[in-house]
Design a protein around this motif. Structure first.
Motif, short mmCIF file in Angstrom:
data_model
loop_
_atom_site.label_atom_id
_atom_site.label_comp_id
_atom_site.label_asym_id
_atom_site.label_seq_id
_atom_site.Cartn_x
_atom_site.Cartn_y
_atom_site.Cartn_z
N ASN A 71 0.82 -1.21 0.00
CA ASN A 71 0.00 0.00 0.00
C ASN A 71 0.85 1.27 0.00
O ASN A 71 0.42 2.30 -0.51
CB ASN A 71 -0.94 -0.01 1.21
CG ASN A 71 -2.12 -0.93 1.01
OD1 ASN A 71 -2.65 -1.06 -0.09
ND2 ASN A 71 -2.54 -1.60 2.08
N ASP A 74 2.70 1.01 -3.85
CA ASP A 74 1.79 0.79 -4.99
C ASP A 74 0.39 1.26 -4.62
O ASP A 74 -0.57 0.48 -4.65
CB ASP A 74 1.79 -0.69 -5.38
CG ASP A 74 0.98 -0.97 -6.65
OD1 ASP A 74 0.84 -0.04 -7.48
OD2 ASP A 74 0.49 -2.10 -6.79
N ASP A 76 -1.80 2.99 -6.13
CA ASP A 76 -2.80 2.91 -7.20
C ASP A 76 -3.18 1.48 -7.56
O ASP A 76 -4.12 1.26 -8.32
CB ASP A 76 -2.28 3.61 -8.46
CG ASP A 76 -1.85 5.04 -8.20
OD1 ASP A 76 -2.48 5.70 -7.36
OD2 ASP A 76 -0.86 5.48 -8.82
N THR A 78 -1.39 -0.66 -9.38
CA THR A 78 -1.03 -1.00 -10.76
C THR A 78 -0.01 -2.13 -10.84
O THR A 78 0.24 -2.66 -11.92
CB THR A 78 -0.47 0.23 -11.49
OG1 THR A 78 0.64 0.75 -10.75
CG2 THR A 78 -1.54 1.32 -11.61
N ASN A 79 0.61 -2.47 -9.74
CA ASN A 79 1.53 -3.61 -9.66
C ASN A 79 2.67 -3.49 -10.67
O ASN A 79 3.03 -4.47 -11.35
CB ASN A 79 0.77 -4.92 -9.85
CG ASN A 79 1.49 -6.12 -9.24
OD1 ASN A 79 2.34 -5.97 -8.36
ND2 ASN A 79 1.15 -7.30 -9.70
N GLN A 80 3.27 -2.31 -10.75
CA GLN A 80 4.28 -2.05 -11.78
C GLN A 80 5.51 -2.93 -11.66
O GLN A 80 6.11 -3.29 -12.66
CB GLN A 80 4.69 -0.57 -11.74
CG GLN A 80 3.59 0.38 -12.16
CD GLN A 80 4.08 1.79 -12.35
OE1 GLN A 80 5.08 2.03 -13.00
NE2 GLN A 80 3.37 2.75 -11.77
N THR A 113 -7.25 4.81 -2.83
CA THR A 113 -5.81 4.84 -3.07
C THR A 113 -5.05 4.64 -1.76
O THR A 113 -5.36 5.25 -0.74
CB THR A 113 -5.40 6.19 -3.69
OG1 THR A 113 -6.07 6.32 -4.94
CG2 THR A 113 -3.90 6.27 -3.89
N SER A 149 5.68 6.21 2.37
CA SER A 149 4.54 6.03 1.49
C SER A 149 4.64 7.02 0.34
O SER A 149 5.09 8.16 0.53
CB SER A 149 3.23 6.26 2.25
OG SER A 149 3.07 5.29 3.26
N THR A 152 1.97 8.12 -5.70
CA THR A 152 1.53 7.33 -6.86
C THR A 152 2.38 6.07 -6.95
O THR A 152 3.51 6.01 -6.44
CB THR A 152 1.68 8.11 -8.17
OG1 THR A 152 3.07 8.31 -8.45
CG2 THR A 152 0.95 9.45 -8.09
N SER A 153 1.86 5.09 -7.66
CA SER A 153 2.61 3.85 -7.87
C SER A 153 3.84 4.09 -8.72
O SER A 153 4.87 3.41 -8.54
CB SER A 153 1.71 2.80 -8.52
OG SER A 153 0.64 2.46 -7.67
N GLY A 156 6.49 5.26 -6.45
CA GLY A 156 6.93 4.17 -5.60
C GLY A 156 7.83 3.20 -6.33
O GLY A 156 8.85 2.75 -5.79
N ALA A 157 7.50 2.89 -7.58
CA ALA A 157 8.31 1.96 -8.36
C ALA A 157 9.72 2.48 -8.57
O ALA A 157 10.70 1.72 -8.51
CB ALA A 157 7.64 1.68 -9.71
#
Length: 360
Positions: A71, A74, A76, A78-80, A113, A149, A152-153, A156-157
């Motif tokens: 959380n 990621d 959003d 999206t599991n990038q 989100t 945290s 956005t994903s 984070g990626a």
């Protein structure tokens, strides 16, 4: 109001935020234990020698820990970076981590989100599974970078692509060497082996065959209806482990970390024998090593002499991990506990302000 108390309030508030971010406390409280006896001898199997002190996770990384991580990085959903192990609709079970009775983590795209990942019933304190080496490396990067945290994903990626390991957005292939100055990392094979099996108390203390301070093949653990483990034979608790599908319950076969019934290793770790197998780091390589045996493996897999070499992208149902760490000050000494450093700071500030008030 006394300016000193105002300043204390301000510093305490700021310290609370800083300590949570810098030490991972904002999202996850990962307990670690020190491993001493630097310069210990190797085992007869050629592993376990470590020339320095370090820390290692007291328990395996849990589903609750991993949900907090998901959380945070990621939000959003999206599991990038393929962090949520999803096998796809052609697979018998569409989501490995979300497979009831086996995995422990749910996903709901309709959730707000930052809260799209959740826990299946009673699974928060069970070890996360279906983990590959690259998953563990990204968790290490997250912890290294302050367990923050991200909005956005995409952010984070990028943030968890570097830190302890420069991954270049890879999710398979050759693994990188740990970066210099890493604050959290996947334990090296020698670190992991020492924490599990070394008898401690000197540099030539010797090694056990299990992480329970014993050389016998453990008995299988049982489980309660909510997945807490307990020893099959109470008077033999020191040699009880979760392996060979022994601890079956309605939620699967993994049990609450630290509850197999076996005693801790000499350094205070739990479940380095059984529950889930754990990735270690052998450096830049197209293959990595996993150790400790898991709930799906028989007795020979859980002893110290077993060493399994795998593709680092492998993600079986009883593959998990724990992290290692060290904190050092620029002078080479240990960083003080946050409370110690804070108290010292406040007393120093209090003394300065007190002197200023007396001069008025």
């Amino acid at each position: 109001m006394n300016r000193f108390y105002l300043l204390c309030t301000f510093v305490l508030s700021g310290w609370g935020l800083w300590s949570q971010v810098a030490f991972g406390g904002a999202v996850v409280n990962y307990q670690m234990v020190p491993v001493g006896d630097p310069g210990n001898a190797n085992s007869n199997y050629g592993y376990g020698e470590v020339a320095y002190e370090f820390q290692i996770g007291k328990f395996e990384w849990t589903n609750g820990d991993y949900v907090a991580f998901l959380n945070a990085v990621d939000p959003d959903g999206t599991n990038q970076s393929s962090l949520y192990n999803y096998k796809g609709p052609s697979y018998q079970y569409s989501s490995a981590m979300g497979r009831p009775g086996w995995g422990g983590i749910s996903f709901d795209a309709s959730k707000p989100t930052g809260s799209k990942y959740g826990l299946l019933p009673y699974m928060g304190n069970k070890p996360v599974n279906y983990i590959n080496w690259f998953h563990a490396a990204r968790v290490a990067n997250w912890m290294h970078n302050g367990a923050q945290s991200y909005a956005t994903s995409a952010l984070g990626a990028v943030a968890i692509d570097d830190g302890a390991y420069k991954l270049n957005f890879a999710t398979s292939g050759t693994t990188p060497t740990k970066n210099a100055g890493a604050r959290f990392w996947i334990p090296t094979e020698n670190e992991w082996f020492k924490a599990a099996y070394y008898k401690a108390g000197g540099v030539n203390a010797g090694y056990w065959l299990t992480a329970f301070r014993d050389d016998s093949t453990p008995q299988g653990a049982y489980a309660t209806s909510t997945g807490d483990g307990y020893p099959a034979t109470p008077h033999l608790a020191r040699i009880t482990a979760n392996y060979n599908y022994a601890a079956s319950w309605s939620g699967g076969y993994m049990i609450t970390v630290g509850t197999s019934g076996g005693v801790a290793s000499p350094y205070g770790t739990y479940d380095q024998t059984g529950n889930v197998m754990e990735w270690v780091d052998v450096g830049s390589s197209s293959s990595q090593v996993i150790r400790g045996g898991g709930f799906a493996h028989h007795g020979g897999w859980i002893m110290s002499y077993n060493r399994t070499v795998l593709d680092p992208a492998s993600d079986y149902m009883d593959y998990g991990f724990r992290l290692a760490s060290t904190y050092q000050s620029p002078s080479g000494g240990e960083v003080p506990e946050p409370s110690t450093l804070l108290i010292g700071t406040l007393f120093g500030l209090g003394g300065v302000l007190g002197k200023r008030r007396l001069k008025k």
